[in-house]
Design a protein around this motif. Sequence first.
Motif, PDB file in Angstrom:
ATOM      1  N   GLY A  38      22.615  -8.499  14.077  1.00  0.00           N
ATOM      2  CA  GLY A  38      22.406  -8.354  15.511  1.00  0.00           C
ATOM      3  C   GLY A  38      21.017  -7.808  15.789  1.00  0.00           C
ATOM      4  N   THR A  39      20.966  -6.599  16.310  1.00  0.00           N
ATOM      5  CA  THR A  39      19.677  -5.966  16.617  1.00  0.00           C
ATOM      6  C   THR A  39      19.409  -4.772  15.695  1.00  0.00           C
ATOM      7  OG1 THR A  39      20.712  -4.550  18.296  1.00  0.00           O
ATOM      8  CG2 THR A  39      19.815  -6.665  19.038  1.00  0.00           C
ATOM      9  N   THR A  40      20.153  -4.669  14.604  1.00  0.00           N
ATOM     10  CA  THR A  40      20.070  -3.500  13.746  1.00  0.00           C
ATOM     11  C   THR A  40      19.635  -3.849  12.327  1.00  0.00           C
ATOM     12  OG1 THR A  40      21.865  -2.446  14.991  1.00  0.00           O
ATOM     13  CG2 THR A  40      21.340  -1.528  12.837  1.00  0.00           C
ATOM     14  N   TRP A  41      18.670  -3.076  11.811  1.00  0.00           N
ATOM     15  CA  TRP A  41      18.269  -3.196  10.414  1.00  0.00           C
ATOM     16  C   TRP A  41      19.122  -2.257   9.575  1.00  0.00           C
ATOM     17  CZ3 TRP A  41      15.610  -7.075   8.720  1.00  0.00           C
ATOM     18  CH2 TRP A  41      14.565  -7.632   9.456  1.00  0.00           C
ATOM     19  N   THR A  42      19.614  -2.755   8.448  1.00  0.00           N
ATOM     20  CA  THR A  42      20.387  -1.940   7.514  1.00  0.00           C
ATOM     21  C   THR A  42      19.786  -2.073   6.123  1.00  0.00           C
ATOM     22  OG1 THR A  42      22.415  -2.330   8.770  1.00  0.00           O
ATOM     23  CG2 THR A  42      22.663  -1.483   6.530  1.00  0.00           C
ATOM     24  N   TYR A  43      19.577  -0.944   5.458  1.00  0.00           N
ATOM     25  CA  TYR A  43      19.005  -0.976   4.105  1.00  0.00           C
ATOM     26  C   TYR A  43      19.921  -1.804   3.213  1.00  0.00           C
ATOM     27  CZ  TYR A  43      16.001   0.872   0.385  1.00  0.00           C
ATOM     28  OH  TYR A  43      15.082   1.010  -0.615  1.00  0.00           O
ATOM     29  N   ALA A  44      19.355  -2.782   2.516  1.00  0.00           N
ATOM     30  CA  ALA A  44      20.148  -3.693   1.693  1.00  0.00           C
ATOM     31  C   ALA A  44      20.852  -2.961   0.559  1.00  0.00           C
ATOM     32  CB  ALA A  44      19.261  -4.792   1.130  1.00  0.00           C
ATOM     33  N   THR A  45      22.067  -3.365   0.259  1.00  0.00           N
ATOM     34  CA  THR A  45      22.846  -2.728  -0.792  1.00  0.00           C
ATOM     35  C   THR A  45      22.601  -3.359  -2.155  1.00  0.00           C
ATOM     36  OG1 THR A  45      24.733  -4.164  -0.276  1.00  0.00           O
ATOM     37  CG2 THR A  45      24.647  -2.003   0.804  1.00  0.00           C
ATOM     38  N   GLN A  46      21.825  -4.416  -2.206  1.00  0.00           N
ATOM     39  CA  GLN A  46      21.439  -5.012  -3.478  1.00  0.00           C
ATOM     40  C   GLN A  46      20.006  -5.518  -3.376  1.00  0.00           C
ATOM     41  OE1 GLN A  46      23.490  -8.777  -4.436  1.00  0.00           O
ATOM     42  NE2 GLN A  46      24.388  -8.718  -2.384  1.00  0.00           N
ATOM     43  N   GLY A  47      19.402  -5.797  -4.493  1.00  0.00           N
ATOM     44  CA  GLY A  47      18.012  -6.217  -4.499  1.00  0.00           C
ATOM     45  C   GLY A  47      17.836  -7.673  -4.114  1.00  0.00           C
ATOM     46  N   PRO A  48      16.604  -8.058  -3.749  1.00  0.00           N
ATOM     47  CA  PRO A  48      16.343  -9.450  -3.343  1.00  0.00           C
ATOM     48  C   PRO A  48      16.573 -10.461  -4.459  1.00  0.00           C
ATOM     49  CG  PRO A  48      14.292  -8.204  -3.565  1.00  0.00           C
ATOM     50  CD  PRO A  48      15.401  -7.223  -3.639  1.00  0.00           C
ATOM     51  N   ALA A  49      16.535 -10.014  -5.715  1.00  0.00           N
ATOM     52  CA  ALA A  49      16.732 -10.934  -6.833  1.00  0.00           C
ATOM     53  C   ALA A  49      18.189 -11.336  -6.998  1.00  0.00           C
ATOM     54  CB  ALA A  49      16.216 -10.308  -8.131  1.00  0.00           C
ATOM     55  N   THR A  50      19.107 -10.567  -6.409  1.00  0.00           N
ATOM     56  CA  THR A  50      20.531 -10.890  -6.524  1.00  0.00           C
ATOM     57  C   THR A  50      21.189 -11.217  -5.190  1.00  0.00           C
ATOM     58  OG1 THR A  50      21.094  -8.525  -6.398  1.00  0.00           O
ATOM     59  CG2 THR A  50      20.797  -9.473  -8.598  1.00  0.00           C
ATOM     60  N   ALA A  51      20.564 -10.821  -4.081  1.00  0.00           N
ATOM     61  CA  ALA A  51      21.121 -11.111  -2.761  1.00  0.00           C
ATOM     62  C   ALA A  51      21.019 -12.606  -2.455  1.00  0.00           C
ATOM     63  CB  ALA A  51      20.381 -10.309  -1.691  1.00  0.00           C
ATOM     64  N   VAL A  52      22.099 -13.175  -1.941  1.00  0.00           N
ATOM     65  CA  VAL A  52      22.108 -14.601  -1.585  1.00  0.00           C
ATOM     66  C   VAL A  52      22.398 -14.710  -0.085  1.00  0.00           C
ATOM     67  CG1 VAL A  52      23.166 -16.856  -1.987  1.00  0.00           C
ATOM     68  CG2 VAL A  52      22.928 -15.236  -3.881  1.00  0.00           C
ATOM     69  N   PRO A  53      21.373 -14.858   0.728  1.00  0.00           N
ATOM     70  CA  PRO A  53      21.570 -14.932   2.180  1.00  0.00           C
ATOM     71  C   PRO A  53      22.195 -16.254   2.599  1.00  0.00           C
ATOM     72  CG  PRO A  53      19.293 -15.371   1.633  1.00  0.00           C
ATOM     73  CD  PRO A  53      19.956 -14.984   0.349  1.00  0.00           C
ATOM     74  N   ALA A  54      22.795 -16.252   3.770  1.00  0.00           N
ATOM     75  CA  ALA A  54      23.386 -17.471   4.326  1.00  0.00           C
ATOM     76  C   ALA A  54      22.413 -18.107   5.305  1.00  0.00           C
ATOM     77  CB  ALA A  54      24.699 -17.129   5.028  1.00  0.00           C
ATOM     78  N   ASP A  55      22.664 -19.334   5.643  1.00  0.00           N
ATOM     79  CA  ASP A  55      21.841 -20.015   6.643  1.00  0.00           C
ATOM     80  C   ASP A  55      21.895 -19.229   7.954  1.00  0.00           C
ATOM     81  OD1 ASP A  55      20.373 -22.510   7.567  1.00  0.00           O
ATOM     82  OD2 ASP A  55      22.050 -22.445   8.996  1.00  0.00           O
ATOM     83  N   GLY A  56      20.733 -18.944   8.521  1.00  0.00           N
ATOM     84  CA  GLY A  56      20.681 -18.192   9.771  1.00  0.00           C
ATOM     85  C   GLY A  56      20.498 -16.700   9.610  1.00  0.00           C
ATOM     86  N   ASP A  57      20.466 -16.221   8.377  1.00  0.00           N
ATOM     87  CA  ASP A  57      20.285 -14.786   8.156  1.00  0.00           C
ATOM     88  C   ASP A  57      18.838 -14.356   8.416  1.00  0.00           C
ATOM     89  OD1 ASP A  57      22.894 -14.332   7.545  1.00  0.00           O
ATOM     90  OD2 ASP A  57      22.591 -14.041   5.390  1.00  0.00           O
ATOM     91  N   VAL A  58      18.689 -13.075   8.771  1.00  0.00           N
ATOM     92  CA  VAL A  58      17.368 -12.472   8.948  1.00  0.00           C
ATOM     93  C   VAL A  58      17.273 -11.316   7.964  1.00  0.00           C
ATOM     94  CG1 VAL A  58      15.789 -11.290  10.516  1.00  0.00           C
ATOM     95  CG2 VAL A  58      17.321 -13.068  11.388  1.00  0.00           C
ATOM     96  N   GLN A  59      16.225 -11.302   7.161  1.00  0.00           N
ATOM     97  CA  GLN A  59      16.019 -10.227   6.204  1.00  0.00           C
ATOM     98  C   GLN A  59      14.583  -9.728   6.299  1.00  0.00           C
ATOM     99  OE1 GLN A  59      17.544 -12.198   2.562  1.00  0.00           O
ATOM    100  NE2 GLN A  59      19.294 -10.825   2.737  1.00  0.00           N
ATOM    101  N   GLY A  60      14.392  -8.473   5.940  1.00  0.00           N
ATOM    102  CA  GLY A  60      13.066  -7.890   6.119  1.00  0.00           C
ATOM    103  C   GLY A  60      12.601  -7.088   4.924  1.00  0.00           C
ATOM    104  N   PHE A  61      11.275  -6.933   4.839  1.00  0.00           N
ATOM    105  CA  PHE A  61      10.640  -6.125   3.806  1.00  0.00           C
ATOM    106  C   PHE A  61       9.642  -5.199   4.490  1.00  0.00           C
ATOM    107  CE2 PHE A  61      12.079  -9.945   1.732  1.00  0.00           C
ATOM    108  CZ  PHE A  61      12.549  -9.522   0.503  1.00  0.00           C
ATOM    109  N   ARG A  62       9.619  -3.940   4.039  1.00  0.00           N
ATOM    110  CA  ARG A  62       8.699  -2.978   4.631  1.00  0.00           C
ATOM    111  C   ARG A  62       8.030  -2.165   3.526  1.00  0.00           C
ATOM    112  NH1 ARG A  62       7.539   0.225   9.366  1.00  0.00           N
ATOM    113  NH2 ARG A  62       5.689   1.387   8.720  1.00  0.00           N
ATOM    114  N   PHE A  63       6.691  -2.122   3.571  1.00  0.00           N
ATOM    115  CA  PHE A  63       5.938  -1.326   2.611  1.00  0.00           C
ATOM    116  C   PHE A  63       5.618   0.005   3.251  1.00  0.00           C
ATOM    117  CE2 PHE A  63       2.112   0.032   0.293  1.00  0.00           C
ATOM    118  CZ  PHE A  63       2.564  -0.110  -1.009  1.00  0.00           C
ATOM    119  N   ALA A  64       6.032   1.089   2.608  1.00  0.00           N
ATOM    120  CA  ALA A  64       5.813   2.414   3.189  1.00  0.00           C
ATOM    121  C   ALA A  64       5.995   3.489   2.132  1.00  0.00           C
ATOM    122  CB  ALA A  64       6.778   2.656   4.352  1.00  0.00           C
TER     123      ALA A  64
END
Length: 217
Positions: A38-64
């Motif tokens: 929706g309108t909320t970012w949630t820290y991913a519970t697994q890494g990008p190398a194992t996460a398999v998003p579905a069509d229409g998903d939004v994912q983000g990366f932040r360097f900090a």
Amino acid sequence: MIRRALAPLLAALVLLTGATQAAHAAGYRYWSFWDRTGTTWTYATQGPATAVPADGDVQGFRFAVSEDSADATKPRGTASFATICAKTPAAEGRKRVALVIDFGTAQDAPSGETPPATRTACAVVSQDATTAEALATVAKPLRYGTNALLCAITGYPETGCGEQVTGGKKPTSTQRTSAQKKDSASGPSVGLFAGAAAVAALGAAAVWQARRRGNAR
């Protein structure tokens, strides 16, 4: 007499507590990975190398720079699938994943480097592709460290990977969230308890010595 003996010891305990808190202010400079619901970012519970998003998903990366995952900073900017993938038509047997890549601020950048502007991309990949594979199609070169830790996106930063940064904790903690452990969740550090015990022992000795002197008069 007892009060005078205890005063410096109490001061030492206060200094010890402050020093422990200062030690916890050290942070780590790294890329964090997020899921958008929706309108909320949630820290991913697994890494990008194992996460398999579905069509229409939004994912983000932040360097900090963050003290830990519970203190991680969310991606900024547009995060709507309809907006990011508006010009990318659906394809048979493929999926579209909207990606937000936030390179962070100059404050968080390694010395001598300037963060690029935040960007978005619509990755078109196979149905079973991971987030890392989707990212690789739109943001090369990627750089990984040990244990598949994502170190750089589009070559940023040029060096370093999750290194510790003294005094890295930032004041905007109300803007940060995470599903992972926070060091403070387990209570004060063992070092603080050990130091407090040592000060308490010295205090007891001072009281005993003061009473002994008083009885000797």
